[in-house]
Design a protein around this motif. Structure first.
Motif, PDB file in Angstrom:
ATOM      1  N   ARG A 107     -25.622  28.163  32.582  1.00  0.00           N
ATOM      2  CA  ARG A 107     -24.541  27.556  33.350  1.00  0.00           C
ATOM      3  C   ARG A 107     -25.015  26.322  34.106  1.00  0.00           C
ATOM      4  O   ARG A 107     -24.272  25.347  34.253  1.00  0.00           O
ATOM      5  N   ALA A 108     -26.254  26.349  34.563  1.00  0.00           N
ATOM      6  CA  ALA A 108     -26.796  25.162  35.231  1.00  0.00           C
ATOM      7  C   ALA A 108     -26.920  24.001  34.255  1.00  0.00           C
ATOM      8  O   ALA A 108     -26.620  22.841  34.590  1.00  0.00           O
ATOM      9  N   THR A 109     -27.359  24.292  33.038  1.00  0.00           N
ATOM     10  CA  THR A 109     -27.459  23.247  32.016  1.00  0.00           C
ATOM     11  C   THR A 109     -26.084  22.705  31.660  1.00  0.00           C
ATOM     12  O   THR A 109     -25.895  21.485  31.505  1.00  0.00           O
ATOM     13  N   ALA A 110     -25.106  23.596  31.532  1.00  0.00           N
ATOM     14  CA  ALA A 110     -23.738  23.166  31.229  1.00  0.00           C
ATOM     15  C   ALA A 110     -23.153  22.352  32.383  1.00  0.00           C
ATOM     16  O   ALA A 110     -22.380  21.413  32.165  1.00  0.00           O
ATOM     17  N   THR A 111     -23.528  22.698  33.611  1.00  0.00           N
ATOM     18  CA  THR A 111     -23.063  21.939  34.766  1.00  0.00           C
ATOM     19  C   THR A 111     -23.480  20.475  34.652  1.00  0.00           C
ATOM     20  O   THR A 111     -22.684  19.557  34.880  1.00  0.00           O
ATOM     21  N   ALA A 112     -24.745  20.262  34.290  1.00  0.00           N
ATOM     22  CA  ALA A 112     -25.235  18.895  34.135  1.00  0.00           C
ATOM     23  C   ALA A 112     -24.586  18.208  32.935  1.00  0.00           C
ATOM     24  O   ALA A 112     -24.189  17.034  33.014  1.00  0.00           O
ATOM     25  N   ARG A 113     -24.488  18.909  31.828  1.00  0.00           N
ATOM     26  CA  ARG A 113     -23.926  18.311  30.610  1.00  0.00           C
ATOM     27  C   ARG A 113     -22.471  17.898  30.798  1.00  0.00           C
ATOM     28  O   ARG A 113     -22.038  16.828  30.337  1.00  0.00           O
ATOM     29  N   GLY A 149     -20.868  17.466  33.742  1.00  0.00           N
ATOM     30  CA  GLY A 149     -20.590  16.743  34.975  1.00  0.00           C
ATOM     31  C   GLY A 149     -19.792  17.539  35.979  1.00  0.00           C
ATOM     32  O   GLY A 149     -18.981  16.984  36.735  1.00  0.00           O
ATOM     33  N   VAL A 150     -20.027  18.843  36.031  1.00  0.00           N
ATOM     34  CA  VAL A 150     -19.294  19.747  36.919  1.00  0.00           C
ATOM     35  C   VAL A 150     -20.017  19.808  38.269  1.00  0.00           C
ATOM     36  O   VAL A 150     -21.236  19.638  38.348  1.00  0.00           O
ATOM     37  N   ASP A 151     -19.272  20.089  39.330  1.00  0.00           N
ATOM     38  CA  ASP A 151     -19.849  20.082  40.663  1.00  0.00           C
ATOM     39  C   ASP A 151     -20.872  21.191  40.883  1.00  0.00           C
ATOM     40  O   ASP A 151     -21.914  20.970  41.503  1.00  0.00           O
ATOM     41  N   ALA A 152     -20.589  22.408  40.401  1.00  0.00           N
ATOM     42  CA  ALA A 152     -21.460  23.544  40.715  1.00  0.00           C
ATOM     43  C   ALA A 152     -21.441  24.560  39.583  1.00  0.00           C
ATOM     44  O   ALA A 152     -20.397  24.763  38.938  1.00  0.00           O
ATOM     45  N   PRO A 153     -22.568  25.243  39.314  1.00  0.00           N
ATOM     46  CA  PRO A 153     -22.609  26.260  38.258  1.00  0.00           C
ATOM     47  C   PRO A 153     -21.614  27.391  38.476  1.00  0.00           C
ATOM     48  O   PRO A 153     -21.180  28.024  37.506  1.00  0.00           O
ATOM     49  N   GLU A 154     -21.258  27.662  39.726  1.00  0.00           N
ATOM     50  CA  GLU A 154     -20.313  28.744  40.011  1.00  0.00           C
ATOM     51  C   GLU A 154     -18.925  28.471  39.438  1.00  0.00           C
ATOM     52  O   GLU A 154     -18.109  29.380  39.321  1.00  0.00           O
ATOM     53  N   GLN A 155     -18.668  27.218  39.078  1.00  0.00           N
ATOM     54  CA  GLN A 155     -17.374  26.867  38.482  1.00  0.00           C
ATOM     55  C   GLN A 155     -17.336  27.103  36.983  1.00  0.00           C
ATOM     56  O   GLN A 155     -16.276  26.963  36.366  1.00  0.00           O
ATOM     57  N   ILE A 156     -18.464  27.447  36.391  1.00  0.00           N
ATOM     58  CA  ILE A 156     -18.559  27.570  34.938  1.00  0.00           C
ATOM     59  C   ILE A 156     -18.663  29.037  34.528  1.00  0.00           C
ATOM     60  O   ILE A 156     -19.419  29.808  35.123  1.00  0.00           O
ATOM     61  N   VAL A 157     -17.907  29.380  33.504  1.00  0.00           N
ATOM     62  CA  VAL A 157     -17.947  30.713  32.907  1.00  0.00           C
ATOM     63  C   VAL A 157     -18.429  30.563  31.476  1.00  0.00           C
ATOM     64  O   VAL A 157     -17.853  29.794  30.700  1.00  0.00           O
ATOM     65  N   ALA A 158     -19.479  31.269  31.127  1.00  0.00           N
ATOM     66  CA  ALA A 158     -19.970  31.282  29.746  1.00  0.00           C
ATOM     67  C   ALA A 158     -19.358  32.476  29.023  1.00  0.00           C
ATOM     68  O   ALA A 158     -19.345  33.598  29.547  1.00  0.00           O
ATOM     69  N   ALA A 159     -18.847  32.236  27.824  1.00  0.00           N
ATOM     70  CA  ALA A 159     -18.143  33.279  27.076  1.00  0.00           C
ATOM     71  C   ALA A 159     -18.577  33.254  25.613  1.00  0.00           C
ATOM     72  O   ALA A 159     -19.113  32.253  25.132  1.00  0.00           O
ATOM     73  N   PRO A 160     -18.342  34.349  24.891  1.00  0.00           N
ATOM     74  CA  PRO A 160     -18.662  34.383  23.464  1.00  0.00           C
ATOM     75  C   PRO A 160     -17.600  33.650  22.639  1.00  0.00           C
ATOM     76  O   PRO A 160     -16.886  34.231  21.824  1.00  0.00           O
ATOM     77  N   ALA A 179     -28.896  20.336  26.641  1.00  0.00           N
ATOM     78  CA  ALA A 179     -29.830  19.452  27.346  1.00  0.00           C
ATOM     79  C   ALA A 179     -30.288  18.272  26.502  1.00  0.00           C
ATOM     80  O   ALA A 179     -30.956  17.366  27.015  1.00  0.00           O
ATOM     81  N   ASP A 180     -29.925  18.246  25.229  1.00  0.00           N
ATOM     82  CA  ASP A 180     -30.443  17.246  24.302  1.00  0.00           C
ATOM     83  C   ASP A 180     -29.468  16.074  24.180  1.00  0.00           C
ATOM     84  O   ASP A 180     -28.661  15.989  23.246  1.00  0.00           O
ATOM     85  N   GLU A 181     -29.525  15.154  25.114  1.00  0.00           N
ATOM     86  CA  GLU A 181     -28.622  14.005  25.113  1.00  0.00           C
ATOM     87  C   GLU A 181     -28.897  13.063  23.940  1.00  0.00           C
ATOM     88  O   GLU A 181     -27.990  12.416  23.417  1.00  0.00           O
ATOM     89  N   ALA A 182     -30.163  12.971  23.514  1.00  0.00           N
ATOM     90  CA  ALA A 182     -30.501  12.070  22.409  1.00  0.00           C
ATOM     91  C   ALA A 182     -29.805  12.505  21.124  1.00  0.00           C
ATOM     92  O   ALA A 182     -29.268  11.667  20.378  1.00  0.00           O
ATOM     93  N   TRP A 183     -29.789  13.806  20.865  1.00  0.00           N
ATOM     94  CA  TRP A 183     -29.129  14.305  19.651  1.00  0.00           C
ATOM     95  C   TRP A 183     -27.636  13.983  19.699  1.00  0.00           C
ATOM     96  O   TRP A 183     -27.057  13.558  18.693  1.00  0.00           O
ATOM     97  N   LEU A 184     -27.017  14.173  20.850  1.00  0.00           N
ATOM     98  CA  LEU A 184     -25.590  13.912  20.964  1.00  0.00           C
ATOM     99  C   LEU A 184     -25.293  12.429  20.747  1.00  0.00           C
ATOM    100  O   LEU A 184     -24.305  12.071  20.076  1.00  0.00           O
ATOM    101  N   HIS A 185     -26.127  11.569  21.273  1.00  0.00           N
ATOM    102  CA  HIS A 185     -25.944  10.128  21.087  1.00  0.00           C
ATOM    103  C   HIS A 185     -26.047   9.766  19.602  1.00  0.00           C
ATOM    104  O   HIS A 185     -25.230   8.991  19.069  1.00  0.00           O
TER     105      HIS A 185
END
Length: 343
Positions: A71-77, A79-90, A252-258
């Protein structure tokens, strides 16, 4: 949530046709050449290279610290304010099944045509669902659902439009749900996640852009109280250890996405040229799929299927076809030849 929709009258599930149904198409065309080229989905055909998975990820239940790290990685990817705002699901589909439980019996309006599982899930939860192609009508609902960019048309609503809609719904204790499954390849400010309006839930898919739909990973982004409700509904260990490890590496892999963005620009130009030569008119799309219209759409799809190429058809719009992108040069050559034959 204890006053959620309580309707117990169960109606038969709606028959919804999805892309990726290779078992069904293979049975229908048993003599088609193998392997099938599946262009019926909007999944990146060149997937993220899966890193080595630690053996422990298969051998034990996922640790809470690993889920928090994802969730912390997704927060950065995102651009979310805090990991507590993110829910990881299957997968985001699991979230679609849960969302109707968060509201009492409501009027739900879905901006259509779009991914049909949204309407099906809300109807299945006992809610009153209507479809509209008029953005203005969304403000009259208790819950408004928008897929942005849209699947299959590629329509992209401006951020300002959605922010205004969210504000209107909030004043009426309403809720805006924005499914951003295909937004990863757009500028960051196209997403509502970077500055989340109140009374809004944003859904993000992992499998589409990273080409790893089988990992079954998706995210909801919302206010912390709603996020906590969703986590409670999902229960413990909702995401596998392997999915946590793969998701962390890929997000976390911004280069691959670019690099992927650059490749898809070229691939879209290439398929647009092929489809135009085959007599198809471009009417929409995203960097991962193209929507075209043709009076001969049914015949084109049949001819392609007999050549082992599966494209997405739309029973309600028989002149529409959606094409995903080939994943390698051999697939491009097969599509080129088949479209030439179909033209």
């Amino acid at each position: 949530m204890d006053d959620r929709a309580t309707s117990t009258q169960q109606t038969p599930p709606e028959a919804i046709v999805h892309g990726g149904d290779l078992d069904a198409i293979s049975r229908r065309y048993p003599d088609a050449p193998r392997p099938w080229i599946d262009l019926s989905t909007g999944i990146n055909p060149v997937p993220y290279p899966v890193p080595p998975i630690p053996p422990a990820s298969w051998q034990r239940l996922p640790a809470a610290s690993e889920e928090r790290a994802l969730r912390a990685t997704a927060t950065a990817r995102y651009g979310v304010d805090a990991p507590e705002q993110i829910v990881a699901a299957p997968g985001t589909q699991a979230l679609l099944q849960i969302l109707p439980r968060l509201r009492p019996c409501s009027t739900v309006t879905v901006l259509a045509p779009t991914y049909e599982e949204h309407a099906r899930c809300w109807r299945g939860g006992g809610h009153h669902v209507s479809l509209t192609d008029d953005v203005g009508r969304l403000a009259d609902a208790d819950v408004a659902v928008v897929v942005n960019p849209n699947n299959p048309t590629g329509r992209l609503l401006a951020r300002e439009t959605l922010v205004s809609l969210a504000a209107t719904l909030r004043r009426r204790d309403g809720l805006l749900i924005v499914d951003e499954a295909f937004i990863d390849l757009y500028p960051a400010n196209a997403s509502l996640a970077t500055d989340l309006p109140p009374a809004t839930i944003v859904l993000r898919s992992f499998g589409k852009v990273y080409g790893l739909a089988g990992v079954r990973l998706g995210f909801a982004i919302s206010a912390e109280d709603i996020a906590q409700q969703l986590r409670e509904q999902l229960g413990p260990w909702a995401v596998s250890g392997a999915a946590l490890a793969i998701g962390m590496a890929a997000l976390a892999d911004e280069a691959w996405l670019h690099q992927t963005r650059a490749r898809l620009v070229k691939d879209c130009a290439r398929i647009d040229g092929l489809l135009s030569k085959a007599g198809c008119v471009a009417i929409g799309g995203t960097p991962l799929f193209r929507l075209v219209a043709s009076t001969g759409a049914t015949d084109i799809a049949e001819r392609l299927a007999r050549r082992g190429i599966h494209v997405r058809r739309f029973p309600a719009q028989p002149n529409w076809l959606r094409f995903g992108l080939p994943g390698d040069e051999a697939a491009w050559q097969r599509l080129t030849q088949a479209l030439g034959d179909a033209g």
